[in-house]
Design a protein around this motif. Structure first.
Motif, mmCIF file in Angstrom:
data_model
loop_
_atom_site.group_PDB
_atom_site.id
_atom_site.type_symbol
_atom_site.label_atom_id
_atom_site.label_comp_id
_atom_site.label_asym_id
_atom_site.label_seq_id
_atom_site.Cartn_x
_atom_site.Cartn_y
_atom_site.Cartn_z
ATOM 1 N N ALA A 178 0.850 -1.196 0.000
ATOM 2 C CA ALA A 178 0.000 0.000 0.000
ATOM 3 C C ALA A 178 0.882 1.241 0.000
ATOM 4 C CB ALA A 178 -0.933 0.023 1.207
ATOM 5 N N ILE A 179 0.315 2.331 -0.473
ATOM 6 C CA ILE A 179 0.990 3.632 -0.463
ATOM 7 C C ILE A 179 0.039 4.639 0.171
ATOM 8 C CG2 ILE A 179 2.005 5.495 -1.835
ATOM 9 C CD1 ILE A 179 2.672 3.425 -3.987
ATOM 10 N N LYS A 180 0.520 5.347 1.192
ATOM 11 C CA LYS A 180 -0.275 6.408 1.810
ATOM 12 C C LYS A 180 0.236 7.751 1.294
ATOM 13 C CE LYS A 180 0.035 5.130 6.275
ATOM 14 N NZ LYS A 180 -0.291 5.117 7.735
ATOM 15 N N ARG A 181 -0.679 8.538 0.761
ATOM 16 C CA ARG A 181 -0.325 9.864 0.229
ATOM 17 C C ARG A 181 -1.335 10.854 0.787
ATOM 18 N NH1 ARG A 181 0.114 9.478 -5.830
ATOM 19 N NH2 ARG A 181 2.128 8.554 -5.279
ATOM 20 N N GLY A 182 -0.913 11.590 1.799
ATOM 21 C CA GLY A 182 -1.849 12.477 2.473
ATOM 22 C C GLY A 182 -2.935 11.663 3.146
ATOM 23 N N GLN A 183 -4.197 11.964 2.803
ATOM 24 C CA GLN A 183 -5.324 11.239 3.371
ATOM 25 C C GLN A 183 -5.716 10.018 2.543
ATOM 26 O OE1 GLN A 183 -6.665 12.109 6.380
ATOM 27 N NE2 GLN A 183 -4.998 13.591 6.408
ATOM 28 N N ASP A 184 -5.074 9.841 1.395
ATOM 29 C CA ASP A 184 -5.421 8.743 0.496
ATOM 30 C C ASP A 184 -4.531 7.526 0.747
ATOM 31 O OD1 ASP A 184 -7.341 10.324 -0.794
ATOM 32 O OD2 ASP A 184 -5.813 11.189 -2.119
ATOM 33 N N ILE A 185 -5.130 6.345 0.619
ATOM 34 C CA ILE A 185 -4.386 5.094 0.734
ATOM 35 C C ILE A 185 -4.650 4.251 -0.500
ATOM 36 C CG2 ILE A 185 -4.036 2.975 2.059
ATOM 37 C CD1 ILE A 185 -4.936 4.424 4.532
ATOM 38 N N MET A 186 -3.585 3.884 -1.200
ATOM 39 C CA MET A 186 -3.696 3.017 -2.367
ATOM 40 C C MET A 186 -3.277 1.612 -1.953
ATOM 41 S SD MET A 186 -2.001 5.458 -5.274
ATOM 42 C CE MET A 186 -0.929 6.337 -4.129
ATOM 43 N N VAL A 187 -4.247 0.707 -1.922
ATOM 44 C CA VAL A 187 -3.971 -0.680 -1.568
ATOM 45 C C VAL A 187 -3.633 -1.460 -2.836
ATOM 46 C CG1 VAL A 187 -4.897 -2.770 -0.486
ATOM 47 C CG2 VAL A 187 -5.540 -0.513 0.392
ATOM 48 N N SER A 188 -2.615 -2.311 -2.768
ATOM 49 C CA SER A 188 -2.137 -3.072 -3.929
ATOM 50 C C SER A 188 -1.940 -2.143 -5.124
ATOM 51 C CB SER A 188 -3.125 -4.183 -4.299
ATOM 52 O OG SER A 188 -3.280 -5.095 -3.235
ATOM 53 N N PRO A 189 -1.026 -1.164 -4.999
ATOM 54 C CA PRO A 189 -0.818 -0.185 -6.073
ATOM 55 C C PRO A 189 -0.391 -0.837 -7.384
ATOM 56 C CG PRO A 189 0.984 -0.127 -4.481
ATOM 57 C CD PRO A 189 -0.075 -0.989 -3.884
ATOM 58 N N GLN A 190 -0.809 -0.219 -8.489
ATOM 59 C CA GLN A 190 -0.453 -0.720 -9.809
ATOM 60 C C GLN A 190 1.034 -0.540 -10.072
ATOM 61 O OE1 GLN A 190 -2.773 -2.247 -11.907
ATOM 62 N NE2 GLN A 190 -4.013 -2.097 -10.048
ATOM 63 N N ALA A 191 1.567 -1.381 -10.954
ATOM 64 C CA ALA A 191 3.006 -1.359 -11.236
ATOM 65 C C ALA A 191 3.456 -0.046 -11.861
ATOM 66 C CB ALA A 191 3.379 -2.519 -12.158
ATOM 67 N N ASN A 192 2.540 0.659 -12.550
ATOM 68 C CA ASN A 192 2.902 1.923 -13.192
ATOM 69 C C ASN A 192 2.652 3.136 -12.292
ATOM 70 O OD1 ASN A 192 0.148 1.915 -13.204
ATOM 71 N ND2 ASN A 192 -0.084 2.313 -15.411
ATOM 72 N N GLU A 193 2.340 2.882 -11.015
ATOM 73 C CA GLU A 193 2.098 3.976 -10.068
ATOM 74 C C GLU A 193 3.408 4.689 -9.750
ATOM 75 O OE1 GLU A 193 0.269 6.665 -8.023
ATOM 76 O OE2 GLU A 193 -0.931 4.976 -8.754
ATOM 77 N N SER A 194 3.414 6.022 -9.919
ATOM 78 C CA SER A 194 4.606 6.809 -9.611
ATOM 79 C C SER A 194 4.658 7.115 -8.120
ATOM 80 C CB SER A 194 4.606 8.124 -10.405
ATOM 81 O OG SER A 194 4.757 7.870 -11.777
ATOM 82 N N ILE A 195 5.846 7.010 -7.571
ATOM 83 C CA ILE A 195 6.054 7.329 -6.162
ATOM 84 C C ILE A 195 6.506 8.771 -6.040
ATOM 85 C CG2 ILE A 195 7.482 6.808 -4.131
ATOM 86 C CD1 ILE A 195 7.581 3.923 -5.104
ATOM 87 N N ARG A 196 5.974 9.466 -5.046
ATOM 88 C CA ARG A 196 6.368 10.856 -4.805
ATOM 89 C C ARG A 196 7.158 10.943 -3.504
ATOM 90 N NH1 ARG A 196 0.432 13.653 -5.644
ATOM 91 N NH2 ARG A 196 -0.018 12.794 -7.732
ATOM 92 N N GLU A 197 8.052 11.891 -3.458
ATOM 93 C CA GLU A 197 8.800 12.112 -2.221
ATOM 94 C C GLU A 197 7.815 12.399 -1.086
ATOM 95 O OE1 GLU A 197 12.232 15.099 -0.349
ATOM 96 O OE2 GLU A 197 11.447 15.434 -2.377
ATOM 97 N N GLY A 198 7.995 11.722 0.035
ATOM 98 C CA GLY A 198 7.110 11.908 1.171
ATOM 99 C C GLY A 198 5.992 10.888 1.258
ATOM 100 N N ASP A 199 5.771 10.107 0.183
ATOM 101 C CA ASP A 199 4.795 9.021 0.255
ATOM 102 C C ASP A 199 5.213 8.051 1.358
ATOM 103 O OD1 ASP A 199 3.299 9.982 -1.836
ATOM 104 O OD2 ASP A 199 3.958 8.488 -3.298
ATOM 105 N N ILE A 200 4.239 7.444 1.999
ATOM 106 C CA ILE A 200 4.534 6.418 2.998
ATOM 107 C C ILE A 200 4.272 5.061 2.360
ATOM 108 C CG2 ILE A 200 3.926 5.462 5.257
ATOM 109 C CD1 ILE A 200 3.036 8.316 6.035
#
Length: 219
Positions: A178-200
């Motif tokens: 999963a990736i937490k970005r602010g108040q949003d949580i992406m569970v089982s993120p897609q392979a093409n999902e870009s990561i941003r600095e500060g993402d958890i």
């Protein structure tokens, strides 16, 4: 239907469990041999009773076998912890979680049938150690002696990279679940999902693989 819990031992650990279960609307029976502690939880738990849980007649009178889950949170009295666990098992309690004082205590508890054994002081110590060693690790949860779930803050080095670019599973043998970005949580993120600095990043895997990932990619 609400699950019914019994918490035996109302020290800091057991008391915390009792309060949290009650806050979540669960039916909780709080048991301790100290009357002052029981009085403290009389208005928190569904029921709070003074009782010696090493006495089988006490457990039977409380109908303990009817509870969905019993947590044995007895403090320093290892003998009482073991005897209570043994009797709960013999009475047919469905699920038993027990606080262990040390590894030997845990071995005995598992041999007599405890379903789950916890080491709150040890586990919290490990979590704190992981947090202070690295600025990128926010939280750490041990799954077994060799595997964990860790919250890691994405560094500037990872900014803009996709999971495909990083190829984390192949290179490090771990998974970002999963990736937490602010108040949003992406569970089982897609392979093409870009990561941003500060993402958890919620990472699961073997401890040694997580450590390699943290050192080579995050830092």
């Amino acid at each position: 239907m609400k699950k019914e819990f019994a918490v035996i031992g109302l020290g800091r650990f057991g008391g915390s469990i009792c309060r949290t279960l009650a806050e979540q609307g669960m039916e909780v029976l709080a048991i301790d041999n100290d009357e002052d502690r029981v009085n403290e939880f009389a208005m928190i738990a569904s029921h709070a009773v003074v009782g010696d849980t090493t006495d089988e007649t006490v457990l039977k009178s409380l109908g303990i076998r009817n509870f969905d889950h019993v947590i044995v949170a007895i403090g320093d009295n290892i003998q009482a912890s073991i005897l209570t666990t043994l009797m709960l098992k013999e009475l047919g309690v469905n699920r038993i979680t027990v606080k262990a004082q040390n590894d030997y205590h845990e071995k005995v508890l598992r041999k007599i049938g405890a379903d789950h054994v916890v080491h709150p002081e040890r586990d919290m110590g490990r979590r704190i150690a992981h947090n202070v060693v690295s600025n990128n690790v926010l939280d750490y949860l041990e799954l077994s002696d060799e595997h964990s779930i860790v919250e890691i803050v994405a560094s500037k080095k990872m900014d803009g990279s996709t999971l495909i670019d990083l190829d984390i599973r192949a290179k490090y043998g771990i998974n970002i679940v999963a990736i937490k970005r602010g108040q949003d949580i992406m569970v089982s993120p897609q392979a093409n999902e870009s990561i941003r600095e500060g993402d958890i990043l919620i990472v699961i895997g073997a401890d040694q693989d997580i450590n390699r990932f943290e050192k080579k990619i995050v830092e």
